[in-house]
Design an enzyme around this catalytic site. Structure first.
Site, PDB file in Angstrom:
ATOM      1  N   GLY A 114       0.820  -1.210   0.000  1.00 47.28           N
ATOM      2  CA  GLY A 114       0.000   0.000   0.000  1.00 47.28           C
ATOM      3  C   GLY A 114       0.848   1.251   0.000  1.00 47.28           C
ATOM      4  N   LEU A 184      20.128 -11.049  23.374  1.00 51.09           N
ATOM      5  CA  LEU A 184      20.174 -11.933  24.546  1.00 51.09           C
ATOM      6  C   LEU A 184      19.151 -13.063  24.431  1.00 51.09           C
ATOM      7  CD1 LEU A 184      20.727  -9.484  27.542  1.00 51.09           C
ATOM      8  CD2 LEU A 184      22.402 -10.666  26.116  1.00 51.09           C
ATOM      9  N   VAL A 235      32.690  -2.665  17.169  1.00 47.03           N
ATOM     10  CA  VAL A 235      32.914  -3.555  16.025  1.00 47.03           C
ATOM     11  C   VAL A 235      33.448  -2.736  14.849  1.00 47.03           C
ATOM     12  CG1 VAL A 235      31.795  -5.075  14.343  1.00 47.03           C
ATOM     13  CG2 VAL A 235      31.137  -5.170  16.763  1.00 47.03           C
ATOM     14  N   LEU A 317       7.771  -1.743  20.776  1.00 45.90           N
ATOM     15  CA  LEU A 317       7.197  -2.896  21.468  1.00 45.90           C
ATOM     16  C   LEU A 317       5.792  -3.162  20.943  1.00 45.90           C
ATOM     17  CD1 LEU A 317       8.221  -1.948  25.116  1.00 45.90           C
ATOM     18  CD2 LEU A 317       9.228  -3.755  23.707  1.00 45.90           C
ATOM     19  N   HIS A 442       0.328 -17.666  48.934  1.00 42.87           N
ATOM     20  CA  HIS A 442       1.574 -18.337  49.294  1.00 42.87           C
ATOM     21  C   HIS A 442       1.492 -19.808  48.937  1.00 42.87           C
ATOM     22  CE1 HIS A 442       5.175 -19.411  51.534  1.00 42.87           C
ATOM     23  NE2 HIS A 442       4.476 -20.410  52.069  1.00 42.87           N
TER      24      HIS A 442
END
Length: 464
Positions: A114, A184, A235, A317, A442
């Site tokens: 589009g 990670l 790098v 995100l 608990h």
């Protein structure tokens, strides 16, 4: 065909915006250039990586922990092809689910590329070209991996996260450039399956956008799993030599470093993807980083055209994009939605997981805001000892005067799920005392949140 709203891009922001708009009675079109819906997240991002993370973690548990649990079995073998195939099936089920939701909500889906002809006209180029008209449009075209110009990127030995999810073999030595979330997570997948993993990071800490304590703790844990880290290392070149990748870099002392592996994952970030949308020709302004400029209603510089997700400023995100998709749909409908960007949680799906919401301790120090801090280690949690997940901690930051919770940072088992307690608390401006007065079942991992809140309010944790 004329629509009330057209969404370009079917990732989590785009398809959610389409559904919410349809719920509100709008006639909606959704344009996706690929054959399947769901965007990067569902096809080559969040969902497939979690499938591989879960598979590799089960293998790691079987090899390293079953015996201590009293479970004796022959050493498990890896069927990597099956693992990749299962990942593909998870993706298919999820993307098929999005297609079902589009039909359920009577949203017209167009497959093709589009681009804007003018502010109300969109050209779709797919198997056949089409023109549609739309009163409003949302740009939700997501992002692409960033690649440095001096890196020989062949998609076979030097790869991005997309190729890392489709490898035909387990690397012997995976070099990961970038110590952020993607590096990670995918490094964890292959380390658990037996690969040597070396991370090269330019910054002086891992996951640098999170609280420093989280980066230090995850580095400590991953080192135990065999990760090697080269922080503050720049790098200089990445070259493919036959079946070997050679990375040359400069370390913090100015010394040249050479690392050889059979694969190199480049995960140094992502860039907004607005290529060929024809944004600028119709007056949609981009900033100097290629992001679409938007106002407080996420409307671009052109009336009636909005932008959400990775193409606008803020964290890249999926759940941030979803919130923005709902926000725009409801704003167009005349409602007054809100988003508190400080309460968009960040998560790293290593094991232990890392999750964070609100202010980091560094941010509070830089702003000179007076605060209190309380933490609780999972080593002191009965639930964590039962499952042998004793690495990590919960850290709570609260205002020194009012006790309002300002930040919550967790590294530990199921941190990704537990961080929602921090989001709810901060959305309703709860104090650490409020949370410490609430009953937590608990034994649960979330008791560590209550204990950290007790620690933040007068150093009165009960179980340490």
């Amino acid at each position: 065909m004329t629509y009330d709203l057209t969404v370009i891009g079917s990732g989590p922001g785009g398809y959610i915006a389409a559904i919410r708009a349809a719920q509100l009675g709008m006639k909606v079109a959704l344009i996706e250039k690929y054959n399947t819906l769901g965007g990067t997240c569902l096809n080559v991002g969040c969902i497939p990586s979690k499938a591989l993370l879960d598979s590799s973690e089960l293998y790691h548990q079987a090899v390293h922990r079953f015996a201590e649990h009293g479970l004796e079995a022959e050493a498990p073998k890896i069927n990597f092809g099956k693992m990749i195939s299962r990942k593909g099936e998870v993706v298919k089920q999820t993307t098929d689910g999005i297609a079902f939701l589009m039909k359920k909500n009577k949203i017209d889906v167009y497959h093709g590329f589009g681009s804007f002809v003018d502010k109300n006209t969109i050209k779709i180029e797919g198997e056949e070209s089409k023109i549609i008209n739309s009163q409003k449009t949302i740009i939700a075209t997501g992002s692409k991996p960033v690649m440095l110009p001096f890196i020989e990127f062949d998609k076979k030995r030097v790869i991005t996260s997309t190729e890392a999810l489709e490898l035909k073999e387990i690397p012997k030595h995976l070099i990961v450039i970038g110590g952020g979330v993607i590096g990670l997570e995918l490094g964890s997948v292959y380390a658990r399956l037996g690969a040597e993993v070396t991370v090269v990071e330019y910054a002086d800490a891992l996951i640098p956008t999170m609280d420093v304590s989280m980066g230090k703790e995850i580095q400590r844990v991953l080192k135990k799993e065999g990760f090697k880290f080269n922080l503050k290392t720049k790098v200089d070149s990445v070259k493919v030599e036959g079946e070997e990748v050679v990375v040359k870099a400069t370390d913090k002392k100015g010394k040249e470093v050479e690392i050889k592996g059979d694969y190199c994952l480049v995960s140094i970030g992502r860039r907004p993807y607005t290529d060929k949308l024809n944004c600028e020709a119709i007056g949609v302004k981009l900033d100097d980083r290629g992001r679409v400029e938007v106002d407080e209603h996420l409307q671009t510089s052109v009336d009636g055209i909005y932008a959400i997700g990775d193409v606008v400023k803020g964290a890249m995100l999926a759940h941030k994009a979803e919130e923005e998709g709902v926000f725009v749909a409801e704003h167009i409908n005349g409602q007054k939605p809100h988003i508190n960007y400080k309460l968009i949680p960040g998560v790293v799906y290593t094991w232990p997981e890392v999750a964070s919401v609100g202010y980091t301790e560094q941010e509070l120090k830089e702003s000179k805001r007076a605060y209190k801090s309380g933490s609780f280690p999972f080593r002191a949690s009965g639930r964590a000892r039962a499952s042998m997940d004793i690495d990590g901690l919960v850290k709570v930051l609260s205002d020194k005067e009012t006790d309002e919770i300002l930040g919550m940072h967790i590294i530990g088992p199921r941190a990704a799920d537990m961080i929602s307690e921090g989001v709810v608390a901060m959305e309703y401006r709860a104090s650490a005392e409020d949370i410490s007065r609430m009953s937590h079942a608990h034994p649960t991992y979330s008791e560590a949140i209550k204990e950290a809140c007790l620690a933040a309010t007068g150093d009165r944790a009960l179980n340490m």
